[in-house]
Design a protein around this motif. Structure first.
Motif, mmCIF file in Angstrom:
data_model
loop_
_atom_site.group_PDB
_atom_site.id
_atom_site.type_symbol
_atom_site.label_atom_id
_atom_site.label_comp_id
_atom_site.label_asym_id
_atom_site.label_seq_id
_atom_site.Cartn_x
_atom_site.Cartn_y
_atom_site.Cartn_z
ATOM 1 N N ASP A 283 0.815 -1.223 0.000
ATOM 2 C CA ASP A 283 0.000 0.000 0.000
ATOM 3 C C ASP A 283 0.848 1.274 0.000
ATOM 4 O O ASP A 283 0.316 2.376 -0.044
ATOM 5 N N GLU B 64 -2.620 -7.039 10.965
ATOM 6 C CA GLU B 64 -1.896 -5.780 11.176
ATOM 7 C C GLU B 64 -0.398 -6.040 11.190
ATOM 8 O O GLU B 64 0.381 -5.289 10.628
ATOM 9 N N ARG D 78 -4.383 7.689 13.920
ATOM 10 C CA ARG D 78 -5.492 7.639 12.961
ATOM 11 C C ARG D 78 -6.671 6.877 13.566
ATOM 12 O O ARG D 78 -7.822 7.138 13.250
ATOM 13 N N ARG D 82 -10.343 9.593 12.669
ATOM 14 C CA ARG D 82 -10.283 8.992 11.328
ATOM 15 C C ARG D 82 -9.974 10.005 10.227
ATOM 16 O O ARG D 82 -9.323 9.684 9.245
ATOM 17 N N PRO D 261 3.270 8.577 2.911
ATOM 18 C CA PRO D 261 2.183 7.589 2.981
ATOM 19 C C PRO D 261 2.136 6.834 4.305
ATOM 20 O O PRO D 261 1.050 6.456 4.762
ATOM 21 N N LYS D 264 0.277 9.011 6.634
ATOM 22 C CA LYS D 264 -1.147 9.068 6.264
ATOM 23 C C LYS D 264 -1.900 7.869 6.852
ATOM 24 O O LYS D 264 -3.087 7.957 7.138
ATOM 25 N N GLN D 265 -1.190 6.739 7.043
ATOM 26 C CA GLN D 265 -1.839 5.563 7.638
ATOM 27 C C GLN D 265 -1.883 5.658 9.161
ATOM 28 O O GLN D 265 -2.844 5.248 9.789
#
Lengths: 342, 342, 342, 342
Positions: A283, B64, D78, D82, D261, D264-265
């Motif tokens: 990802d 995870e 996160r 969310r 990225p 961002k997660q």
């Protein structure tokens, strides 16, 4: 030109000794007395001065340091060749040109059926080169080591079916003949970037070489490894950034995208980026692939697997064919924005 | 036992899918629901679960993370063999015993005369093994690459003259036969620590192997490379710390001496330290050699050259014979202080 | 003296422009034309040329690179002061002399009773300085942040009881007054090595400063931070190596013992080693402490806790008092072997 | 949930001792016997278990390792929030929204005239926030340290003239009041990322904070520093990637774009990228800025100087206003390609 910095209070005799040494190597010297240091400017083509000669000078009494001014590589340097090298694989596939070339496929060749399937899917999505490993470097002796020549035969069949040229890894000089029989591009893996004997071997053949960056290789060392190959005659070398080792553990490696513009200044060789190994998680692959294109890469190498959960290696970092197709579509406007095509 | 950590809100179906996968590998599972996470404990000998199977599980939806509890190496582990491996070279030279073994000599074999001279001097100073390179890994293709078999012949002559066994580097599997003819210990260099095919080759022969740590290898990867050799049958492996790559530029590498006590906990293999390559400067070699002995090393590898200024490689990091003799004297009380002899 | 390397084909006009710039800074230049490069040797005390001026020159058209010959620090350099600085804390405790000084105690001050207990035990075992943190830098805001002035008062009481001077950390300039009231040595922690305002603050007071190396600081940057303190007048600075960050995960940090001999060449400031933080595991502390002494350290900083399992911070890396006593005994012959006492 | 891995052959008594310890902290345990290891699953909200308690458990006899399953940060995660946090500076400037925000200006405020000039030029080119340092962290005490409040006043004047909000660095808690008077965004610099007292200070004020990544900080540590600020109430935090330290010397730092990225997660906080400090050379800034946008950054921070050759700091990495204007134009299609505006 090199600079030899002398320690304070270095005797006249020591300086003469150093100058004699330089003359013995056919080099002229230019001593200049500073207020705090005396330095010796070495005149002549010092790129011929080898590492060990430099170390020997550094070891002489009175020498504080030796500063290298010239780059240690020649054939690979942008000064030697101003225009980017274009590597033509035939069928309109040219690496280093306006069009970005995308190498896609599974990390390792596992079985005939899924290989054919993936090959067609990546071709349909716009990949121009097919990748797959028949000989796999694995950190554990208990891991799958690849199918060997059987895998190469499957790759050749996939090429026949799709028309895509093949890039696959060479791990041992004894496999060179069989790899030559099947591959269109010979990959030298990260762990072999400084396997100098192997570099000389591929330097002697007439096939393009994709040279991956070592896990902790500096850009200079990487270019020296390219120089190894080129010094044997093979000028068709491309460099592949795939992440360097840092203290960060959130990603498998740290993809060094600044290496792209740096290499564009230092060398004329094409630059490929492999985001799959660089980050190690599927990802993260898409955003890093986009970033690589935006930074000026000449091509990408991306892992695609029909069913990553069943992959015998690197499943975690592989994209599914449909994700790859989406990525290819999303890359187009970015390539256009930097004056390229994909 | 491994631990599979599930993402919050993972569906029952996904969990069943993961359990099925584990069963298919003959593993039992133990699901436990935490307040914030559900984890699956995998029961059974998961050391048989290969990297790629682990990656595949990590790639499954709902997962995870996968936490490995068992070490991936077995034969090299202290759990597998409690007592330190002793490698007997004959003539009373045993690596891994109470007496520290010191490998000394020039980085590369340059000419017969100076080699004989140095061999006698290091023997007289107390070195018990003679080192010298006939095949040299050099970062530049324009550098001296070693004398090859001629150099090996000189080493053999030095052994005859001094009685010291020889350690020398193997760079390419095609040189194995000639190395076998001359060497008493086969050295696998830093840049080949993950040349897996070469590791398998030396795993199949009946000679001790000195495995240098890769420039950016973790201790775990280093032990996996030892496992490669041992998995082929050759149990006589010694590990050589020679510095890792960091951001520090004052030294060529950063000698990781904490690797010594860490390795003593993790493995039964003897640990050698090479301070010459670790620091890259002759005047730092002595203090680091002393530190290595104090930290519990089983031996040292030190570069000694009759005239470092004339050395064709690594002159800067070589000691003169008289400096080496002084160092050997200074090491005695330190070895004694940690219950060893030298 | 600095060297300015020009790009090939730099115009005369650009060169004149660069020379004018140098003159404007009161520097003379010495242009020498090489076969491949033209370089400008800058004559005069270029140590007065600040970073930003150097960057500005590097930014000028025609400049390929600027090579700094002189070290950017002066007061901290061995050239400025030939003999090692001795820091006298009174009561016969001198840091930088023949006798090694050992700073021992808990990572953080937790409660009065156990602090007194540990203080007496480390004193009896031979420690000459007592350590303990009242202000704790913690990576989590939810962790114990230290007792503050209450903790300092306990440290002072321990000093009264044992006669051992106190070293404790200053984290914020607003705490300087209270720290001055209690501490004998002010510790600047790893995370504040480049907290330049804090460095200037302790540079203005009359107390010795122990400056820990930053987690990824080069030796040069470390010495520049010492220079900050010294530039304000406080010359009583000692350097403390405590491990740098690398890719290795088997140890918390990688203790860089080669920094000891390197610092001995570059600076006159005493060098202390903290193996407890360097490795992060109590069972690795003893071998690394021995190695540090063998490598030439002027002192050690070691965590000792009455009951590590109950420690509110860094329990894992603390020794029990009896282990510390054993270590102190074992260090004696090693210190003697390198001409020191402990 | 945490996992405690026990050493082989750990006695029942030791296990009971560990379980008692866990109960004393109000945690339930779940012992499961594997074939090779026994592990204890800790049930309950272990995010309340502090580092030091975890270390203490790790230090207990019988414990081989403690594996943390939950992330140590909560407010920054996160999972806690969310949707990406949007930081509204007024005047339509929202960080974290669809539109990328570009912070441009000189590294340090040098003189009024050139500052006004640059401010207007970057505003005209499309920058939405103006940057400039009044307090400068410099590695040398002999370097320009910034104009202090005078510089802040100039920045305020530039804001009045251009309407651009101001971001400027806070280096010392004693400057907080004066910074609050002038700044719209408070910058915490790389060297202060773990200046925990300073983090708590800015956590207590009502102004957005730009938190730069430490030179060798892991992403986890970086988020813990954000957690420090947020734990005090200030939720308006943005993260700024500016390059990490590696062994590579061709660039000043290695810009870690994969952090975008990854962040961002892991977190809901906006991510800014500073390519100027990341690479340290003006001609590498444009490609890396493009790459950062392609990778999903929420904004950029770029150094622009009217005349880099005269810059009093970081001249080498500054763009000229016209180059910046060109870059802004070139970024538009890339932003569009990833569904953003600029």
């Amino acid at each position: 030109m090199d600079i030899i910095v002398l320690l304070p209070e270095t005797s006249e005799e020591h300086i003469r000794h150093i100058l004699k040494k330089l003359e013995s190597k056919g080099l002229k010297a230019n001593v200049s007395q500073g207020t705090e240091r005396t330095i010796i400017g070495v005149i002549g083509d010092t790129s011929k001065v080898t590492e060990e000669e430099e170390d020997a000078i550094r070891a002489m009494s009175g020498v504080e340091n030796v500063v290298r001014i010239l780059k240690p590589y020649k054939l690979a340097s942008r000064e030697f060749r101003r225009t980017t090298t274009e590597i033509d694989l035939g069928g309109g596939v040219v690496i280093g040109g306006k069009k970005l070339q995308v190498m896609a496929g599974p990390c390792s060749v596992e079985n005939r059926a899924s290989l054919m399937l993936v090959a067609e899917k990546v071709r349909d999505a716009g990949a121009t080169i097919f990748r797959g490993g028949a000989f796999k470097p694995r950190t554990s002796p208990y891991s799958f080591q690849g199918l060997g020549e059987e895998g190469l035969a499957y790759l050749a069949e996939a090429r026949k079916k799709t028309g895509l040229p093949i890039v696959t890894e060479l791990m041992d000089s004894r496999d060179l003949d069989v790899i030559m029989k099947y591959a269109d591009i010979i990959q030298i893996g990260t762990r072999n970037m400084q396997n100098f004997r192997l570099l000389l071997e591929v330097g002697g053949v007439d096939k393009p070489v994709l040279l991956k960056r070592g896990l902790s290789a500096t850009i200079k060392e990487w270019l020296m490894s390219a120089e190894y190959i080129m010094s044997r005659g093979n000028q068709r070398v491309m460099l592949c950034e795939r992440g360097i080792r840092t203290f960060e553990t959130a990603t498998r490696n740290t993809l060094d995208l600044s290496a792209i513009p740096v290499l564009k200044q230092l060398t004329h060789l094409p630059v490929i980026v492999d985001p799959s190994h660089g980050v190690g998680k599927w990802d993260l692959v898409a955003p890093m692939a986009k970033a690589a294109v935006a930074a000026g890469a000449d091509g990408l190498m991306i892992e695609v697997h029909a069913n990553p959960e069943e992959a015998l290696s690197d499943g975690e970092q592989s994209l599914r064919p449909e994700m790859f197709a989406t990525l290819m579509r999303e890359l187009k406007p970015i390539a256009a924005a930097v004056g390229r095509e994909i």
